[in-house]
Design a protein around this motif. Structure first.
Motif, mmCIF file in Angstrom:
data_model
loop_
_atom_site.group_PDB
_atom_site.id
_atom_site.type_symbol
_atom_site.label_atom_id
_atom_site.label_comp_id
_atom_site.label_asym_id
_atom_site.label_seq_id
_atom_site.Cartn_x
_atom_site.Cartn_y
_atom_site.Cartn_z
ATOM 1 N N LEU A 1 -6.171 -0.675 -7.447
ATOM 2 C CA LEU A 1 -5.427 -1.902 -7.172
ATOM 3 C C LEU A 1 -6.180 -2.864 -6.271
ATOM 4 O O LEU A 1 -5.961 -4.076 -6.323
ATOM 5 N N ALA A 2 -7.081 -2.332 -5.428
ATOM 6 C CA ALA A 2 -7.867 -3.185 -4.535
ATOM 7 C C ALA A 2 -9.120 -3.725 -5.210
ATOM 8 O O ALA A 2 -9.803 -4.592 -4.659
ATOM 9 N N ASN A 3 -9.417 -3.208 -6.407
ATOM 10 C CA ASN A 3 -10.601 -3.650 -7.150
ATOM 11 C C ASN A 3 -10.382 -5.079 -7.652
ATOM 12 O O ASN A 3 -9.344 -5.393 -8.238
ATOM 13 N N GLU A 4 -11.379 -5.934 -7.455
ATOM 14 C CA GLU A 4 -11.239 -7.328 -7.871
ATOM 15 C C GLU A 4 -11.115 -7.470 -9.391
ATOM 16 O O GLU A 4 -10.658 -8.493 -9.899
ATOM 17 N N ASN A 5 -11.524 -6.429 -10.116
ATOM 18 C CA ASN A 5 -11.426 -6.439 -11.577
ATOM 19 C C ASN A 5 -10.174 -5.728 -12.095
ATOM 20 O O ASN A 5 -10.055 -5.487 -13.301
ATOM 21 N N CYS A 6 -9.264 -5.402 -11.199
ATOM 22 C CA CYS A 6 -8.034 -4.731 -11.628
ATOM 23 C C CYS A 6 -7.219 -5.684 -12.504
ATOM 24 O O CYS A 6 -6.901 -6.809 -12.086
ATOM 25 N N PRO A 7 -6.872 -5.275 -13.724
ATOM 26 C CA PRO A 7 -6.121 -6.170 -14.610
ATOM 27 C C PRO A 7 -4.728 -6.473 -14.075
ATOM 28 O O PRO A 7 -4.106 -5.648 -13.397
ATOM 29 N N SER A 8 -4.233 -7.656 -14.388
ATOM 30 C CA SER A 8 -2.957 -8.127 -13.837
ATOM 31 C C SER A 8 -1.771 -7.319 -14.338
ATOM 32 O O SER A 8 -0.706 -7.317 -13.706
ATOM 33 N N TYR A 9 -1.924 -6.628 -15.480
ATOM 34 C CA TYR A 9 -0.790 -5.856 -16.000
ATOM 35 C C TYR A 9 -0.583 -4.543 -15.239
ATOM 36 O O TYR A 9 0.414 -3.858 -15.463
ATOM 37 N N ILE A 10 -1.508 -4.172 -14.351
ATOM 38 C CA ILE A 10 -1.206 -3.085 -13.400
ATOM 39 C C ILE A 10 -0.471 -3.759 -12.246
ATOM 40 O O ILE A 10 -1.080 -4.309 -11.324
ATOM 41 N N ASP A 11 0.852 -3.764 -12.315
ATOM 42 C CA ASP A 11 1.614 -4.650 -11.439
ATOM 43 C C ASP A 11 2.671 -3.946 -10.593
ATOM 44 O O ASP A 11 3.576 -4.582 -10.053
ATOM 45 N N LEU A 12 2.552 -2.629 -10.439
ATOM 46 C CA LEU A 12 3.527 -1.875 -9.646
ATOM 47 C C LEU A 12 2.842 -0.626 -9.090
ATOM 48 O O LEU A 12 1.973 -0.048 -9.744
ATOM 49 N N PHE A 13 3.251 -0.220 -7.892
ATOM 50 C CA PHE A 13 2.602 0.904 -7.214
ATOM 51 C C PHE A 13 3.651 1.753 -6.512
ATOM 52 O O PHE A 13 4.461 1.249 -5.733
ATOM 53 N N ILE A 14 3.649 3.046 -6.826
ATOM 54 C CA ILE A 14 4.477 4.018 -6.106
ATOM 55 C C ILE A 14 3.545 5.080 -5.535
ATOM 56 O O ILE A 14 2.705 5.619 -6.244
ATOM 57 N N ASN A 15 3.664 5.349 -4.242
ATOM 58 C CA ASN A 15 2.876 6.433 -3.664
ATOM 59 C C ASN A 15 3.797 7.476 -3.054
ATOM 60 O O ASN A 15 4.842 7.166 -2.499
ATOM 61 N N ASP A 16 3.356 8.722 -3.180
ATOM 62 C CA ASP A 16 4.163 9.888 -2.822
ATOM 63 C C ASP A 16 3.287 10.805 -1.960
ATOM 64 O O ASP A 16 2.404 11.488 -2.462
ATOM 65 N N GLY A 17 3.520 10.776 -0.639
ATOM 66 C CA GLY A 17 2.703 11.595 0.251
ATOM 67 C C GLY A 17 1.262 11.134 0.331
ATOM 68 O O GLY A 17 0.352 11.951 0.512
ATOM 69 N N MET A 18 1.032 9.827 0.212
ATOM 70 C CA MET A 18 -0.335 9.297 0.263
ATOM 71 C C MET A 18 -0.914 9.454 1.669
ATOM 72 O O MET A 18 -0.274 9.103 2.648
ATOM 73 N N PRO A 19 -2.127 9.985 1.787
ATOM 74 C CA PRO A 19 -2.718 10.174 3.117
ATOM 75 C C PRO A 19 -3.141 8.867 3.753
ATOM 76 O O PRO A 19 -3.488 7.902 3.065
ATOM 77 N N TYR A 20 -3.128 8.837 5.067
ATOM 78 C CA TYR A 20 -3.634 7.687 5.824
ATOM 79 C C TYR A 20 -5.118 7.507 5.549
ATOM 80 O O TYR A 20 -5.609 6.409 5.349
ATOM 81 N N SER A 21 -5.829 8.612 5.524
ATOM 82 C CA SER A 21 -7.241 8.653 5.126
ATOM 83 C C SER A 21 -7.583 10.095 4.803
ATOM 84 O O SER A 21 -6.909 11.017 5.270
ATOM 85 N N PHE A 22 -8.621 10.300 4.014
ATOM 86 C CA PHE A 22 -9.018 11.661 3.679
ATOM 87 C C PHE A 22 -9.478 12.413 4.932
ATOM 88 O O PHE A 22 -9.190 13.602 5.100
#
Length: 325
Positions: A191-212
């Motif tokens: 989603l942070a990629n400048e080439n991410c297509p516009s139709y990827i338009d929703l994000f759900i995260n489940d237990g996403m880490p702050y950082s690895f």
């Protein structure tokens, strides 16, 4: 000899002495531990797959039960399922696509050790919300090619290529990325990629880490092991073999670039991604349409299993409220 030079020589001698007497012996003991951990869990051997399709932890009763429930859902919906594959970054990747006839789809990006079969457990609320479901074998998992897990870097590019496949080959107009644990990092990379297509338009995260780096420290501490210097040695191996900097490739940094509607989910019993970290990720998010929900008495990667009704109502409501057609 000037007194300043003498003092400098003494200080340097003391530092070298401390290193030789204390630090070097410790490194000789801990580095093999870090190397064993990395080779065992993060890089595919020449003999076969790192994580085959199946239950990743059959010795844990509730995890096995969750997996078996997912396999039952898969069997009940097998008539809607198609085996699919793409080539991404030179590697063949495989998955299972449940096509219920909708023009929107969720790509479930699982964490380390999990394959497409694991994702089937989450299918029912997505189906009820009007979404098809793409379950994938991440690179170096299941049937997919690839030797090294890259903590989200290549996996994020793979997610974009999977989305393009759904859009171009299956006429999907809207794609939601669902990131479980480390899969959340892959979603952030996409989603942070400048080439991410516009139709990827929703994000759900489940237990996403702050950082690895942070989740590695938390898990190491939870297991009763010292975090220094094993963490630093492990990150050196990540840089060497995955060709990434785990200190900079982190959701708390990437989330600042992501503006799509986002649902942050976590549990009070999650020691890998505690609620305090989830709140920081939420605060760092660039999205103007974001929601956070912490499930009481729920464990890491088991939010739906521990609180199915609450989870299903939340996810279905979020997805339906962001119906873009």
């Amino acid at each position: 000899m000037p007194i300043e030079i003498k003092i400098l020589i003494i200080v340097i001698s003391i530092i070298i002495g401390i290193f030789l007497i204390f630090v070097l012996p410790m490194l000789l003991v801990t580095f093999p531990i870090a190397k064993k951990l990395y080779k065992k869990d993060w890089i595919r051997s020449e003999e076969g797959t790192l994580f085959p399709r199946g239950c990743s932890a059959p010795e844990i009763d509730y995890h096995l039960d969750m997996f078996n429930q997912g396999m039952k859902w898969r069997e009940d919906n097998i008539s809607f399922m198609k085996e699919v594959q793409i080539t991404s970054l030179g590697d063949k990747l495989f998955g299972e696509y449940f096509d219920f006839g909708f023009d929107r789809a969720i790509i479930l990006l699982p964490g380390r050790a999990e394959t497409c079969w694991y994702a089937s457990y989450y299918g029912e609320p997505f189906k009820k919300a009007g979404y098809n479901l793409l379950c994938i074998d991440p690179r170096a998992h299941g049937l997919s090619e690839g030797k090294v897990i890259t903590m989200g870097k290549l996996e994020g590019e793979d997610a974009i290529n999977w989305a393009k496949f759904l859009h171009d080959e299956h006429h999907i107009k809207h794609v939601c990325l669902y990131g479980l644990c480390g899969g959340g990092t892959a979603a952030c990379v996409a989603l942070a990629n400048e080439n991410c297509p516009s139709y990827i338009d929703l994000f759900i995260n489940d237990g996403m880490p702050y950082s690895f780096v942070r989740v590695f420290k938390l898990r190491t501490k939870h297991q009763g092991h010292m975090t220094f210097p094993v963490t630093q040695e492990f990150m050196y191996l990540v840089k060497k073999h995955s060709h990434i900097n785990p200190y900079s490739l982190a959701p708390y940094k990437l989330i600042r670039k992501i503006k799509v509607p986002t649902l942050f989910m976590g549990g009070t019993l999650d020691f890998s991604a505690p609620p305090s970290d989830l709140k920081k990720l939420y605060d760092n998010s660039a999205s103007n349409d974001k929601q956070i929900h912490v499930f009481d008495n729920c464990r890491h990667s088991h939010l739906r299993y521990d609180s199915k009704k609450e989870y299903d109502n939340l996810v279905i409501s979020f997805l339906k409220n962001h119906n873009n057609s």
